[in-house]
Design an enzyme around this catalytic site. Sequence first.
Site, short mmCIF file in Angstrom:
data_model
loop_
_atom_site.label_atom_id
_atom_site.label_comp_id
_atom_site.label_asym_id
_atom_site.label_seq_id
_atom_site.Cartn_x
_atom_site.Cartn_y
_atom_site.Cartn_z
N ARG A 553 0.80 -1.20 0.10
CA ARG A 553 -0.15 0.05 0.04
C ARG A 553 1.01 1.36 0.24
NH1 ARG A 553 -5.28 -1.98 1.13
NH2 ARG A 553 -5.03 -4.20 1.12
N ILE A 554 0.46 2.31 -0.61
CA ILE A 554 1.19 3.62 -0.53
C ILE A 554 1.62 3.99 0.75
CG2 ILE A 554 1.06 6.07 -1.02
CD1 ILE A 554 -0.81 5.28 -3.33
N ASP A 555 0.61 3.68 1.66
CA ASP A 555 1.12 4.27 3.01
C ASP A 555 2.11 3.17 3.64
OD1 ASP A 555 -0.90 5.92 2.65
OD2 ASP A 555 -2.50 4.72 3.92
N ASP A 556 2.25 2.08 2.99
CA ASP A 556 3.27 1.14 3.58
C ASP A 556 4.73 1.10 3.25
OD1 ASP A 556 1.24 0.17 5.33
OD2 ASP A 556 0.73 -1.13 3.77
N ILE A 557 4.91 2.03 1.91
CA ILE A 557 6.03 2.00 1.28
C ILE A 557 7.04 2.66 2.22
CG2 ILE A 557 7.36 2.59 -0.58
CD1 ILE A 557 5.30 1.09 -1.76
#
Length: 687
Positions: A553-557
Amino acid sequence: MVERGASEPFKLKSAEADHLVEHRHDDDIVTMPLEGLHPAPHLRDMEHYQQMYKRSIAEPEQFWDDIARTGFYWKQKWDAVRSVNFSRKQGRIESSWFIGSKTNICFNALDRWVETGIEDHVAFLFEPNDLSDDKSRREWTYGQTLAEVKRVANVLKAMGVKKGDCVTLYMPMVVELPVCMLACARIGAVHSVVFGGFSAEALAGRILDAESKVVITCDGVMRGKKPILLKQIADKACEIAQKRGFAVASQLVLHRLEEDKSTCEMRGGRDVWYDEAVARADTECEVEWMDAEDPLFILYTSGSTGSPKGVLHTTAGYMVYTATTFKYSFDYQPRDVFFCTADCGWITGHSYVTYGPLLNAATQVVFEGVPTYPDAGRLWDIVQRYRVNQIYTAPTAIRALKAYGDSYVQAYDRSSLRVLGTVGEPINPEAWRWYFEVVGSSKCAVVDTWWQTETGGHMIVSFGVKGMKFKPGSASLPSFGVDPVLLDEQGQEIEGPGDGFLMIRQGWPSTIRTVRGDHERMEQVYFDRFDGYYLTGDGCRRDADGYYWLTGRIDDILNVSGHRIGTAEVESALVLHELVNEAAVVGFGHDIKGEGIYAFVTLNQGAKASESLQKELIALCRSEIGPIATPDRIQWVPGLPKTRSGKIMRRILRKIAEQGGSVKMEDLGDITTLADPSVVAQLIASV
Ligand code: ATP
Ligand code: MG
């Protein structure tokens, strides 16, 4: 079979990163085994795929016009194939398909086949929770299914359900669940399926949001050895709704438990037994002809990244897209037996149990139980029993079964299998290889399918086609009509190989239409950040061959010392270790690196955590990805916090990584979609 050569640099952002290699190797290639091909596949070879794909992008209107015209029944044809706007600057976000047409998805899924005289063809093979439950194990032909759907539709009508009304379904994974979905669709009611593992509070919220006057449920169900008393939960949900000023008028209750019906509390005037009502119901029920853009269903997302969104899909575009992707992604052929392990409570069950297969006159297994009951051989027992040709499951299940060892697989005949499908999360190459080599005896296609509740159907797929070069861990290539784009942080399109936000440029037929009751939220979530594209929320890399690799997820990069590292990359490296079962990686504030790497690790049955194991894991990350991917902390945990659809809820882990043992339950946000909330307390305690 598996060739592994020199690896490509993973990080593109800085020159220092050139020494980094990604362990999900671009040039780790497995060629499509010839034994796994049908003699007359829908896609002859990669060239055929390319040719069709190119046309679907260059001439989308003609492409979809051809497919829709030939493969479905229309009461009235469309005036225009589509009208799509993905730019807020240009006005309201919109996606309309087959505009002006009239059809009915239930008619296309059932009546159409019965009218062509194949009413004896089997639609569903029901496999009950208990292996020895021979009296529940049964076949449903297309004719029987249609007859049941008509009766249920009449029961709903008698309860006052009209076109456009929403009906909430809170049921176990039995054939009556798709039957009830189809009954709604037949009369133009909108279904909202709530997975049968959700709490009363979660169910109440969804009943209220959808304003469902009618709820369909079940006295209870056995999942493995555990009884789940759905009716009691539904009653509690109705009470909660009542307190908030909303009255559920009717509950239709399926009888599934062994116990006598009298043990289930029924409220007079509201609750009716399904079997009794259906037995009394009229056998004839005309279909409601629906406009193309009439709502078909709402379904809430899994809630991995925030509070669930009530995604709305409509009739015609969804129908055409799910049917088409089912046919091509799985190369479904007449008389094949398809088996999707997903529950209809998720989008996978909507598109690839209820709709996609029936729209192709398919035969499929519906499985009530869990993959580890009575033991870890259950799925393979089903494969052998029904001679399954395509199985479709999730990486979380594959990893769980792999942990039990190969003997459970090898005990059964799996020679009927051609396609091994996967969905839900990036599949790490270790699990991919086990699926391919052990389950499929190195003969089957591993069809990875990346998509979302919002996309309605498959978007990026590793098609099992002659000449296909599979790259374990890559979702691979776009499906028909899907135009993926990678954007950098400034919103510039990345050409060729690169790493960025995964966006979709053109509309496809089953694009999300709105978030129920909140079109503004849908515009903000999916179309605000970069004008003109649909934002998937996932990070992605494209390699030199044009293959797509989902990175998380974008937030998890993570951004470690200026290098972007996908959580999926580090997790895949950790699970390479033979003692590791699963890993979840998150970032935390780090004084020097900006972001540090925090890994939560679960071990295989019988394995023990130790300092030397910790060292080995660190060494693995360094050798597989590079020193930049060295975990700063490794926490051994008994389990990971997963949504009920089996996805890791990383936002909880991020909080624990940031705040350690002092994290408060109330700071964790909406955790109602967690499968086992008690895991959270264990995690906090084990910091
Ligand atoms: P929410 O949107 O509420 O956070 P969710 O995103 O988990 O929930 P779903 O629509 O069920 O809800 O899941 C879609 C997401 O699952 C995708 O955006 C992607 O992150 C992940 N996903 C699904 N299939 C794959 C796949 N084959 N490879 C990689 N990721 C996948
Ligand atoms: Mg999502």
